[in-house]
Scaffold this active site. Structure first.
Site, PDB file in Angstrom:
ATOM      1  CG  ASP A  87      -2.079  -1.052   1.229  1.00  0.00           C
ATOM      2  OD1 ASP A  87      -2.137  -1.909   0.054  1.00  0.00           O
ATOM      3  OD2 ASP A  87      -2.934  -1.242   2.122  1.00  0.00           O
TER       4      ASP A  87
ATOM      5  CG  ASP B  91     -12.516  -1.973  -0.326  1.00  0.00           C
ATOM      6  OD1 ASP B  91     -12.075  -2.990  -0.687  1.00  0.00           O
ATOM      7  OD2 ASP B  91     -12.185  -0.884  -0.968  1.00  0.00           O
TER       8      ASP B  91
END
Length: 239
Positions: free
Chosen positions: A8, A129
């Site tokens: 990330d 998500d």
């Protein structure tokens, strides 16, 4: 099942967030390209890369780093975060990215999602998500007002053949995997899904292996960085 160690990227560094909270950042490597090479040296074939700046702003801000990873390794890259137009998808394709994840745009710009899947097909992956059953967008800062299962069914109807499903409440928390969630989402989607959020140790991989027909891939981040999961052992297990 294939294993995808995660990178990330926030402000040019490899980090992890706790439950997607940008105020709870842990930096693991100042250089994401170096981190990708480390994963490759450990035997990884895939990595999952997220532009956290892009996920928040709506425009890719770390694409040059993704291009450097592609140029510097032979890894297959799954990349998401801030991909909101066809030019961004094309640039990633040209860089050699193997899979491009569309997230917020699935909710905010259905026309773009339709055009992208028509043009790029299997290159694309839906990224959904969820928190408490609701899809989240804009770097997880906002609820989409759409039940996650409804959105999963919607992207399947659009023609997406790949799906990364993230359980936000477990992401970055090392609280373990709820395999039943991914089994249910795979059933709704009509294809195996990539499981993301909460992988802590080998027990989680074994739990997912019990529903292997529902699992295309497994993303792991903090557990690998902090050593509760051996990347080499996990890669050998997943094959």
């Amino acid at each position: 099942m294939h294993l995808l160690p995660a990178i990330d990227i926030l402000d040019g560094r490899a980090v992890r967030l706790a439950k997607g909270d940008y105020a709870k950042v842990t930096v693991y490597n100042e250089d994401p390209v170096d981190q990708a090479k480390r994963f490759e040296d450990a035997g990884a074939h895939w990595i999952h890369v997220v532009d956290l700046n892009g996920a928040k702003s709506g425009r890719q801000e770390n694409i040059a780093i993704v291009e450097r990873i592609a140029a510097s390794t032979s890894l297959r890259i799954e990349n998401g975060g801030g991909i909101r137009d066809l030019a961004a998808v094309q640039r990633l394709y040209d860089a050699g990215v193997s899979r491009v994840v569309l997230g917020s745009a699935l909710v905010t710009d259905k026309a773009f999602a339709e055009e992208a899947i028509a043009r790029f097909g299997d290159l694309l992956c839906a990224g959904i998500d969820a928190r408490d059953g609701e899809a989240a967008i804009q770097g997880w800062r906002e609820g989409a007002g759409v039940p996650a299962e409804e959105l999963v069914a919607r992207v399947a109807d659009l023609g997406f053949g790949h799906l990364v499903f993230t359980d936000i409440a477990r992401d970055g928390m090392q609280t373990g995997i709820d395999a039943a969630v991914y089994e249910r989402m795979a059933s709704v989607f009509g294809n195996p899904v990539t499981a993301s959020g909460g992988v802590t140790n080998m027990d989680d991989l074994r739990n997912l292996a019990r529903v292997a027909d529902s699992i295309e891939g497994i993303i792991t981040g903090r557990a690998v960085y902090e050593g509760s999961l051996s990347l080499e052992e996990a890669l050998a297990f997943c094959g």
